[in-house]
Write an enzyme that holds these catalytic residues in place. Structure first.
Site, PDB file in Angstrom:
ATOM      1  N   MET A  30       0.825  -1.200  -0.163  1.00  0.00           N
ATOM      2  CA  MET A  30      -0.059  -0.130   0.234  1.00  0.00           C
ATOM      3  C   MET A  30       1.042   1.105  -0.205  1.00  0.00           C
ATOM      4  O   MET A  30       0.304   2.172  -0.049  1.00  0.00           O
ATOM      5  CB  MET A  30      -1.011   0.003   1.353  1.00  0.00           C
ATOM      6  CG  MET A  30      -1.841  -1.193   1.164  1.00  0.00           C
ATOM      7  SD  MET A  30      -3.616  -0.933   2.027  1.00  0.00           S
ATOM      8  CE  MET A  30      -3.163  -0.759   3.934  1.00  0.00           C
ATOM      9  N   HIS A  34       9.064   1.335   3.344  1.00  0.00           N
ATOM     10  CA  HIS A  34      10.450   1.118   4.116  1.00  0.00           C
ATOM     11  C   HIS A  34      11.213   0.477   4.229  1.00  0.00           C
ATOM     12  O   HIS A  34      10.842  -1.092   3.170  1.00  0.00           O
ATOM     13  CB  HIS A  34       9.566   1.653   5.280  1.00  0.00           C
ATOM     14  CG  HIS A  34       8.503  -0.057   5.748  1.00  0.00           C
ATOM     15  ND1 HIS A  34       8.824  -0.922   6.190  1.00  0.00           N
ATOM     16  CD2 HIS A  34       7.199   0.351   6.360  1.00  0.00           C
ATOM     17  CE1 HIS A  34       8.114  -2.150   6.682  1.00  0.00           C
ATOM     18  NE2 HIS A  34       7.076  -0.582   7.011  1.00  0.00           N
ATOM     19  N   HIS A  37       9.750  -3.457   3.105  1.00  0.00           N
ATOM     20  CA  HIS A  37       9.052  -3.624   2.118  1.00  0.00           C
ATOM     21  C   HIS A  37      10.518  -4.032   1.096  1.00  0.00           C
ATOM     22  O   HIS A  37      10.126  -4.494   0.062  1.00  0.00           O
ATOM     23  CB  HIS A  37       8.219  -2.286   1.452  1.00  0.00           C
ATOM     24  CG  HIS A  37       6.532  -1.855   2.164  1.00  0.00           C
ATOM     25  ND1 HIS A  37       7.220  -1.050   2.775  1.00  0.00           N
ATOM     26  CD2 HIS A  37       5.866  -2.232   2.495  1.00  0.00           C
ATOM     27  CE1 HIS A  37       5.998  -1.109   3.767  1.00  0.00           C
ATOM     28  NE2 HIS A  37       5.185  -2.038   3.027  1.00  0.00           N
ATOM     29  N   GLN A  61      -9.642  -2.561   2.737  1.00  0.00           N
ATOM     30  CA  GLN A  61      -9.516  -3.353   4.317  1.00  0.00           C
ATOM     31  C   GLN A  61      -9.621  -2.190   5.422  1.00  0.00           C
ATOM     32  O   GLN A  61      -8.720  -2.273   6.035  1.00  0.00           O
ATOM     33  CB  GLN A  61      -8.078  -3.641   3.652  1.00  0.00           C
ATOM     34  CG  GLN A  61      -7.174  -2.809   3.674  1.00  0.00           C
ATOM     35  CD  GLN A  61      -5.874  -4.075   3.082  1.00  0.00           C
ATOM     36  OE1 GLN A  61      -5.537  -4.071   1.689  1.00  0.00           O
ATOM     37  NE2 GLN A  61      -4.806  -3.222   3.921  1.00  0.00           N
ATOM     38  N   SER A 185       6.850  -0.381   9.954  1.00  0.00           N
ATOM     39  CA  SER A 185       5.093  -0.492   9.890  1.00  0.00           C
ATOM     40  C   SER A 185       5.509   0.933   9.062  1.00  0.00           C
ATOM     41  O   SER A 185       5.970   1.872   9.636  1.00  0.00           O
ATOM     42  CB  SER A 185       4.284  -0.148  10.827  1.00  0.00           C
ATOM     43  OG  SER A 185       3.028   0.090  10.719  1.00  0.00           O
ATOM     44  N   ARG A 187       2.655   2.472   9.445  1.00  0.00           N
ATOM     45  CA  ARG A 187       2.447   3.344  10.505  1.00  0.00           C
ATOM     46  C   ARG A 187       2.672   3.876  11.494  1.00  0.00           C
ATOM     47  O   ARG A 187       2.702   5.229  11.836  1.00  0.00           O
ATOM     48  CB  ARG A 187       0.843   2.716  11.314  1.00  0.00           C
ATOM     49  CG  ARG A 187      -0.221   2.462  10.096  1.00  0.00           C
ATOM     50  CD  ARG A 187      -1.335   1.489  10.937  1.00  0.00           C
ATOM     51  NE  ARG A 187      -2.487   1.647  10.108  1.00  0.00           N
ATOM     52  CZ  ARG A 187      -3.234   1.038   9.019  1.00  0.00           C
ATOM     53  NH1 ARG A 187      -2.235  -0.116   9.096  1.00  0.00           N
ATOM     54  NH2 ARG A 187      -4.173   0.859   8.492  1.00  0.00           N
TER      55      ARG A 187
HETATM   56  O1  PAF Z   1       0.287  -5.697   3.712  1.00  0.00           O
HETATM   57  C1  PAF Z   1      -0.365  -4.793   2.495  1.00  0.00           C
HETATM   58  O2  PAF Z   1       0.412  -4.075   2.390  1.00  0.00           O
HETATM   59  C2  PAF Z   1      -2.022  -5.149   2.424  1.00  0.00           C
HETATM   60  O3  PAF Z   1      -2.959  -5.291   3.283  1.00  0.00           O
HETATM   61  C3  PAF Z   1      -1.488  -5.686   0.703  1.00  0.00           C
HETATM   62  C4  PAF Z   1      -0.996  -7.246   0.428  1.00  0.00           C
HETATM   63  C5  PAF Z   1      -0.663  -4.696   0.170  1.00  0.00           C
HETATM   64  C6  PAF Z   1      -3.429  -5.716   0.525  1.00  0.00           C
HETATM   65  O4  PAF Z   1      -3.547  -4.408   0.642  1.00  0.00           O
END
Ligand code: PAF
Length: 281
Positions: A30, A34, A37, A61, A185, A187
């Site tokens: 999303m 960081h 990822h 979500q 994270s 966040r």
């Molecule tokens: O982990 C995430 O960033 C999200 O839940 C994902 C897997 C990209 C789905 O939107």
């Protein structure tokens, strides 16, 4: 790195790659990237010929009282990081592209979706399962990479992949932590310096519990109490859940054996953070 916005173009380019015999790794995100990822991207690059990343802040979500509108969006910075690390394809669809008016299909992993984070965030995992199913169908990757930090998501997506006979290997990569133990994270940017300090209690609690397990304690109730006691000592933390569960079923365990998942979620101010460990002894 090629940046793609439409589903039709992404499908065409991914199909072309696989027709040419290339294996394709996929890292759905999303954004607000960081080191966690980037570790997924590196894992993909080490296993597959080509790597695709998606950046899509998935409205499905987020609950009505959650942070969809203020979720950090840092596309140009993210694209630069992905380019530097050698990503081949960056998929950045709009919300209308992913969910055109009239879309009516949702994917629900019954049972698992309502546990732990799913209990605190109703509808969250239906949103995750729906978008991941769509993304998998668009990209059709050989391998997809997810972080262990989202342990419940990992359980839900593994079940999704196996129940729907998806031809994709789900690869789970270890949690990447800051030097002081805080799990990375997107966040974390919401935290004030004081809350960031308070948030270290999550890792501290998990480490204290692991030490007790190392010393031979295997009673889940006792271990859970040890972990929760550490959290209770931090007045800035508001516990959401603290659980010791089987990582496949997410059901509580009574006797803690290696591989058990210890997962915690807590609020620091308005920010909800999660962390976990898999018991090692
Ligand atoms: O982990 C995430 O960033 C999200 O839940 C994902 C897997 C990209 C789905 O939107």
């Amino acid at each position: 790195m090629k940046r793609i916005q439409t589903i039709a173009e992404m499908k065409a380019i991914c199909r072309q790659l696989t027709r040419r015999g290339k294996t394709l790794g996929f890292v759905p995100t999303m954004g607000a990237l960081h080191e966690g990822h980037l570790s997924l991207v590196r894992a993909s690059k080490s296993r597959c010929h080509a790597t695709a990343v998606s950046i899509f802040v998935n409205p499905l979500q987020f609950g009505p009282a959650e942070d969809l509108s203020k979720y950090p969006r840092t596309l140009e910075r993210d694209a630069g990081l992905l380019e530097d690390v050698g990503v081949d394809l960056l998929f950045v669809p709009t919300v209308d592209e992913m969910y055109p008016a009239g879309a009516k299909t949702y994917v629900q992993v019954e049972g698992l979706s309502g546990k732990l984070d799913g209990a605190s965030r109703p509808g969250h995992f239906q949103g995750v399962a729906t978008v991941v199913t769509k993304l998998f169908e668009i990209v059709r990757p050989d391998c997809a990479f997810f972080g262990q930090k989202d342990a419940v998501q990992v359980t839900v997506l593994r079940k999704l992949g196996s129940d729907l006979d998806m031809d994709v290997e789900i690869v789970v990569c270890p949690i990447v932590r800051e030097r002081d133990g805080l799990a990375m994270s997107s966040r974390n940017v919401y935290l004030t310096p004081e809350q960031r300090q308070q948030a270290l209690v999550l890792h501290r609690a998990l480490m204290r519990l692991q030490i007790s397990a190392d010393q031979g304690e295997s009673d889940a109730a006792k271990l859970s109490e040890i972990g929760q006691q550490v959290i209770a000592e931090e007045p800035g933390a508001r516990l959401d859940y603290f659980a010791i569960v089987d990582p496949e079923t997410l059901d509580p365990v009574v006797d803690v054996a290696p591989g058990a998942l210890v997962a915690v979620a807590a609020y620091f101010g308005a920010t909800r953070l999660i962390d976990n460990i898999l018991i090692t002894s």
